[in-house]
Design a protein around this motif. Sequence first.
Motif, PDB file in Angstrom:
ATOM      1  N   MET A   1       0.848  -1.202   0.000  1.00 24.57           N
ATOM      2  CA  MET A   1       0.000   0.000   0.000  1.00 24.57           C
ATOM      3  C   MET A   1       0.873   1.237   0.000  1.00 24.57           C
ATOM      4  O   MET A   1       1.183   1.800   1.026  1.00 24.57           O
ATOM      5  N   ALA A   3       2.191   4.904  -0.091  1.00 22.38           N
ATOM      6  CA  ALA A   3       1.527   6.066   0.492  1.00 22.38           C
ATOM      7  C   ALA A   3       1.476   7.266  -0.447  1.00 22.38           C
ATOM      8  O   ALA A   3       0.437   7.857  -0.656  1.00 22.38           O
ATOM      9  N   ARG A   8      -2.526   6.278  -8.973  1.00 20.38           N
ATOM     10  CA  ARG A   8      -2.834   4.954  -8.449  1.00 20.38           C
ATOM     11  C   ARG A   8      -3.182   3.887  -9.476  1.00 20.38           C
ATOM     12  O   ARG A   8      -2.921   2.713  -9.272  1.00 20.38           O
ATOM     13  N   PRO A  15      -2.375  -6.649  -2.969  1.00 23.63           N
ATOM     14  CA  PRO A  15      -2.630  -7.913  -3.657  1.00 23.63           C
ATOM     15  C   PRO A  15      -4.097  -8.319  -3.559  1.00 23.63           C
ATOM     16  O   PRO A  15      -4.612  -9.017  -4.404  1.00 23.63           O
ATOM     17  N   MET A  16      -4.742  -7.854  -2.514  1.00 24.63           N
ATOM     18  CA  MET A  16      -6.146  -8.142  -2.372  1.00 24.63           C
ATOM     19  C   MET A  16      -6.935  -7.420  -3.432  1.00 24.63           C
ATOM     20  O   MET A  16      -7.897  -7.934  -3.967  1.00 24.63           O
ATOM     21  N   PHE A  18      -6.040  -6.630  -6.399  1.00 22.80           N
ATOM     22  CA  PHE A  18      -5.936  -7.335  -7.668  1.00 22.80           C
ATOM     23  C   PHE A  18      -6.886  -8.525  -7.717  1.00 22.80           C
ATOM     24  O   PHE A  18      -7.652  -8.708  -8.652  1.00 22.80           O
ATOM     25  N   ILE A  19      -6.832  -9.324  -6.693  1.00 30.97           N
ATOM     26  CA  ILE A  19      -7.610 -10.559  -6.715  1.00 30.97           C
ATOM     27  C   ILE A  19      -9.102 -10.270  -6.615  1.00 30.97           C
ATOM     28  O   ILE A  19      -9.916 -10.915  -7.264  1.00 30.97           O
ATOM     29  N   LEU A  20      -9.463  -9.268  -5.852  1.00 30.66           N
ATOM     30  CA  LEU A  20     -10.880  -8.933  -5.755  1.00 30.66           C
ATOM     31  C   LEU A  20     -11.385  -8.348  -7.060  1.00 30.66           C
ATOM     32  O   LEU A  20     -12.488  -8.639  -7.485  1.00 30.66           O
ATOM     33  N   ARG A  21     -10.559  -7.547  -7.678  1.00 34.51           N
ATOM     34  CA  ARG A  21     -10.954  -6.960  -8.948  1.00 34.51           C
ATOM     35  C   ARG A  21     -11.232  -8.079  -9.953  1.00 34.51           C
ATOM     36  O   ARG A  21     -12.098  -7.952 -10.802  1.00 34.51           O
ATOM     37  N   MET A  24     -14.516 -10.079  -8.868  1.00 27.83           N
ATOM     38  CA  MET A  24     -15.762  -9.362  -8.801  1.00 27.83           C
ATOM     39  C   MET A  24     -16.230  -8.849 -10.144  1.00 27.83           C
ATOM     40  O   MET A  24     -17.362  -8.424 -10.261  1.00 27.83           O
TER      41      MET A  24
ATOM     42  N   ARG B  21     -19.259  -7.551  -4.308  1.00 26.42           N
ATOM     43  CA  ARG B  21     -19.571  -6.256  -4.875  1.00 26.42           C
ATOM     44  C   ARG B  21     -19.283  -5.154  -3.858  1.00 26.42           C
ATOM     45  O   ARG B  21     -18.891  -4.049  -4.192  1.00 26.42           O
ATOM     46  N   LEU B  23     -17.010  -5.465  -1.213  1.00 24.18           N
ATOM     47  CA  LEU B  23     -15.573  -5.414  -0.939  1.00 24.18           C
ATOM     48  C   LEU B  23     -14.802  -4.761  -2.055  1.00 24.18           C
ATOM     49  O   LEU B  23     -13.750  -4.179  -1.846  1.00 24.18           O
ATOM     50  N   MET B  24     -15.333  -4.887  -3.245  1.00 21.06           N
ATOM     51  CA  MET B  24     -14.481  -4.556  -4.355  1.00 21.06           C
ATOM     52  C   MET B  24     -14.701  -3.153  -4.885  1.00 21.06           C
ATOM     53  O   MET B  24     -13.944  -2.657  -5.679  1.00 21.06           O
ATOM     54  N   PRO B  26     -14.547   0.611  -5.791  1.00 22.89           N
ATOM     55  CA  PRO B  26     -13.294   1.286  -6.111  1.00 22.89           C
ATOM     56  C   PRO B  26     -12.203   1.313  -5.050  1.00 22.89           C
ATOM     57  O   PRO B  26     -11.153   0.765  -5.252  1.00 22.89           O
ATOM     58  N   THR B  29     -11.016  -1.823  -0.561  1.00 17.29           N
ATOM     59  CA  THR B  29     -10.012  -2.610   0.160  1.00 17.29           C
ATOM     60  C   THR B  29      -9.027  -1.704   0.878  1.00 17.29           C
ATOM     61  O   THR B  29      -8.629  -1.984   2.002  1.00 17.29           O
ATOM     62  N   TYR B  30      -8.653  -0.609   0.249  1.00 13.14           N
ATOM     63  CA  TYR B  30      -7.716   0.310   0.896  1.00 13.14           C
ATOM     64  C   TYR B  30      -8.309   0.898   2.158  1.00 13.14           C
ATOM     65  O   TYR B  30      -7.649   1.027   3.184  1.00 13.14           O
ATOM     66  N   TYR B  33      -8.581  -1.813   4.822  1.00 10.25           N
ATOM     67  CA  TYR B  33      -7.231  -2.124   5.284  1.00 10.25           C
ATOM     68  C   TYR B  33      -6.730  -1.052   6.253  1.00 10.25           C
ATOM     69  O   TYR B  33      -6.180  -1.347   7.314  1.00 10.25           O
ATOM     70  N   SER B  51      -4.389   7.568  -0.340  1.00 10.74           N
ATOM     71  CA  SER B  51      -4.014   8.695  -1.183  1.00 10.74           C
ATOM     72  C   SER B  51      -4.529   8.527  -2.601  1.00 10.74           C
ATOM     73  O   SER B  51      -4.424   7.471  -3.201  1.00 10.74           O
ATOM     74  N   LEU B  70     -20.547  -2.569   8.048  1.00 14.62           N
ATOM     75  CA  LEU B  70     -19.136  -2.922   8.198  1.00 14.62           C
ATOM     76  C   LEU B  70     -18.358  -1.830   8.907  1.00 14.62           C
ATOM     77  O   LEU B  70     -17.298  -2.079   9.474  1.00 14.62           O
ATOM     78  N   MET B  98     -10.076 -11.823   4.429  1.00 13.10           N
ATOM     79  CA  MET B  98      -9.221 -10.849   3.755  1.00 13.10           C
ATOM     80  C   MET B  98      -7.768 -11.267   3.853  1.00 13.10           C
ATOM     81  O   MET B  98      -7.006 -11.165   2.886  1.00 13.10           O
ATOM     82  N   ALA B 102      -5.401 -11.998   0.689  1.00 15.39           N
ATOM     83  CA  ALA B 102      -4.139 -11.286   0.513  1.00 15.39           C
ATOM     84  C   ALA B 102      -3.002 -12.278   0.364  1.00 15.39           C
ATOM     85  O   ALA B 102      -2.116 -12.129  -0.487  1.00 15.39           O
ATOM     86  N   GLY B 105      -3.214 -13.840  -3.037  1.00 16.41           N
ATOM     87  CA  GLY B 105      -2.816 -12.841  -4.029  1.00 16.41           C
ATOM     88  C   GLY B 105      -1.310 -12.680  -4.096  1.00 16.41           C
ATOM     89  O   GLY B 105      -0.726 -12.651  -5.171  1.00 16.41           O
ATOM     90  N   MET B 106      -0.686 -12.616  -2.927  1.00 15.12           N
ATOM     91  CA  MET B 106       0.765 -12.431  -2.901  1.00 15.12           C
ATOM     92  C   MET B 106       1.483 -13.662  -3.434  1.00 15.12           C
ATOM     93  O   MET B 106       2.459 -13.549  -4.162  1.00 15.12           O
TER      94      MET B 106
END
Lengths: 127, 127
Positions: A1, A3, A8, A15-16, A18-21, A24, B21, B23-24, B26, B29-30, B33, B51, B70, B98, B102, B105-106
């Motif tokens: 993440m 800063a 962006r 990584p989440m 990416f996988i969620l995108r 979903m 829908r 979680l994902m 735009p 996740t950020y 997190y 940011s 949530l 999550m 993650a 994904g990693m």
Amino acid sequence: MNATAEPRKESVSCPMDFILRMLMGPWTTYILYNLKTHGSQRFGELKRRVSGVSAKMLTERLRTLEGAGLVRRDYEATIPPKVTYSLTERGHELDDVMGRLAEIGMRWEAEDAALRSLRAVELKAAE
Amino acid sequence: MNATAEPRKESVSCPMDFILRMLMGPWTTYILYNLKTHGSQRFGELKRRVSGVSAKMLTERLRTLEGAGLVRRDYEATIPPKVTYSLTERGHELDDVMGRLAEIGMRWEAEDAALRSLRAVELKAAE
DNA sequence: ACCAGTAGGTACCAATTCGTAACTTAGAGG
DNA sequence: CCTCTAAGTTACGAATTGGTACCTACTGGT
């Protein structure tokens, strides 16, 4: 993440994300669910099952999933072409997480429904 | 999914679809997190951390998350208004999933990177 | 001859999405 | 009096998205 100020868009990082995108995208869960429960399927079969999806979308989603290594595409150049899709090993790695998500989703749905009917009863009682 | 008269809405209703829908969206996740790792935060603080997000988007996402239960929104009508956001119990129920997402994904990212560099080496060797 | 089905590709079009900029409220600091 | 702040809201507009219609090539049915 990361800063600092960055456009962006392609500085992926999470990584989440990416996988969620991936998971979903418009019809993705339905596609994966069908491939998981009904196994290997032809394009038309899948299209019929994921009812409402357009050929364009289905193709696009399947290509994306293939690109991510979640789905395998087997092409037989027979005269009516035969294309079969199935989950890869990687695709099956999601089974567990997807199951948990589905479980949580259903639980929340049930909780919300219970809350709503409770409130409805209270409203009636208050009259 | 979309507009045109769907038979689908209530027939299948994949519970995963709803939750994904959510979680994902735009920046979701950020946001989650950040709320998870930095705890309760004010709007501006969150905006600075996630940011690139616009106030409009952040507001909209937070409202949606609040609606889904949530995220909790604490509003103090002090003169410069003070609004604090934090994860609810329900929000924390996602921690486990999550984390797994993650992790997967990693791992995939690493595997893909390894494959790419392997191929690069093969290409060089083939020259 | 004509239509249907198979697995798409392409062009166009309408709707939705997301960012930007301007406005809000009310007090504090200069 | 003027401006700044926090946490938004609203209006506008450009870009992306996803559907529809039409195209391919080939064969089997009527």
